[in-house]
Design an enzyme around this catalytic site. Structure first.
Site: not given
Length: 284
Positions: A129-130, A133, A205
């Site tokens: 997930h990070e 980003h 998100e």
């Protein structure tokens, strides 16, 4: 490209906001321009360091937690990115975030709490997930939004304290409209800051969940989000700047009714449902 445009718009908004406030406080235009540009320079070059510093995060050397470095490197390689630095945040609140102005200067930060709570697979889902980003350059927007949100609140406090005291001469009569404007700004500033975070964060998100799950496994991230939601309820972050809440994978602060109303993150249940649907679609 879209994220770069958003970044420039946010930086222009910050310049315009500070310049307008300086004019209201009767500051010389040249000084006002300098004061307006300083936060943008800080936001671009130093905001990641300031965020890490605010949470006492420490960059891990390669020999510290080599398994974590290997995990981050493995996921970054799948995304076609250089390995970001890895930082540890000394708190029991289970959470993670990414910061930095570009993929070459990125940092993935994890808390001590998340390392204790999640399995290796679930942690890898969070790392995915990070990394997502970072790949899509959300991290610069996140750090600038944090700076902008904090600046809005800080400027409101400046106006309440300084307005009509330091920048109005004794010969000038105080303007009641300026006082009313100052009070309104103080009331509305935190709401405006939250709305900015809200607008930037929620869809970002969802997208990071989906793209991060492609790098790892949607079920790993779904299980991680469920655990993190419960973990944050038990161990909310007691110290920290709410202006940075949108940077974390889960809002780390205590959630009262108002906080839920203006949440910077989409509902965790909805995020989990989307990931489980993704599992069905790809047959995993």
């Amino acid at each position: 490209m879209i994220n770069q445009i958003k970044t420039y718009l946010l930086m222009a908004l910050l310049v315009g906001l500070i310049y307008a406030i300086c004019m209201m406080l009767h500051i010389h235009p040249l000084i006002a321009i300098i004061l307006a540009l300083i936060p943008n320079v800080i936001a671009y070059y130093m905001s990641d360091k300031l965020v890490l510093m605010s949470y006492n995060a420490r960059i891990l050397e390669e020999h510290e937690m080599p398994w974590l470095h290997q995990m981050v490197e493995r996921v970054a390689r799948k995304a076609g990115l250089p390995k970001p630095k890895v930082a540890i945040v000394p708190t029991e609140t289970p959470n993670a975030f990414a910061t930095g102005r570009n993929p070459e200067n990125a940092v993935v930060a994890v808390t001590e709490g998340i390392l204790k709570l999640l399995s290796p697979e679930e942690l890898e889902g969070v790392i995915g997930h990070e990394i997502s980003h970072i790949k899509h350059r959300d991290i610069l927007i996140s750090t600038i939004v944090a700076t902008l949100a904090g600046a809005i609140v800080m400027i409101a406090e400046w106006m309440l304290y300084w307005g009509g005291i330091f920048f109005v001469s004794e010969e000038e009569e105080s303007n009641p409209l300026e006082l009313i404007g100052t009070i309104l700004l103080l009331i509305l500033a935190p709401i405006a800051a939250t709305i900015i975070q809200f607008a930037i964060s929620r869809q970002r998100e969802f997208y990071a969940d989906e793209e991060g799950a492609k790098l790892t496994h949607p079920l790993w991230l779904a299980n991680a989000l469920a655990k993190l939601e419960r973990g944050v309820e038990l161990y909310p972050l007691e110290r920290g700047n709410p202006a940075t809440a949108h940077m974390f994978i889960i809002n780390p602060f205590r959630k009262d009714f108002i906080a839920k109303l203006f949440s910077t993150h989409p509902p965790t249940e909805e995020r989990i449902e989307r990931l489980l649907e993704m599992c069905k679609r790809i047959g995993k």
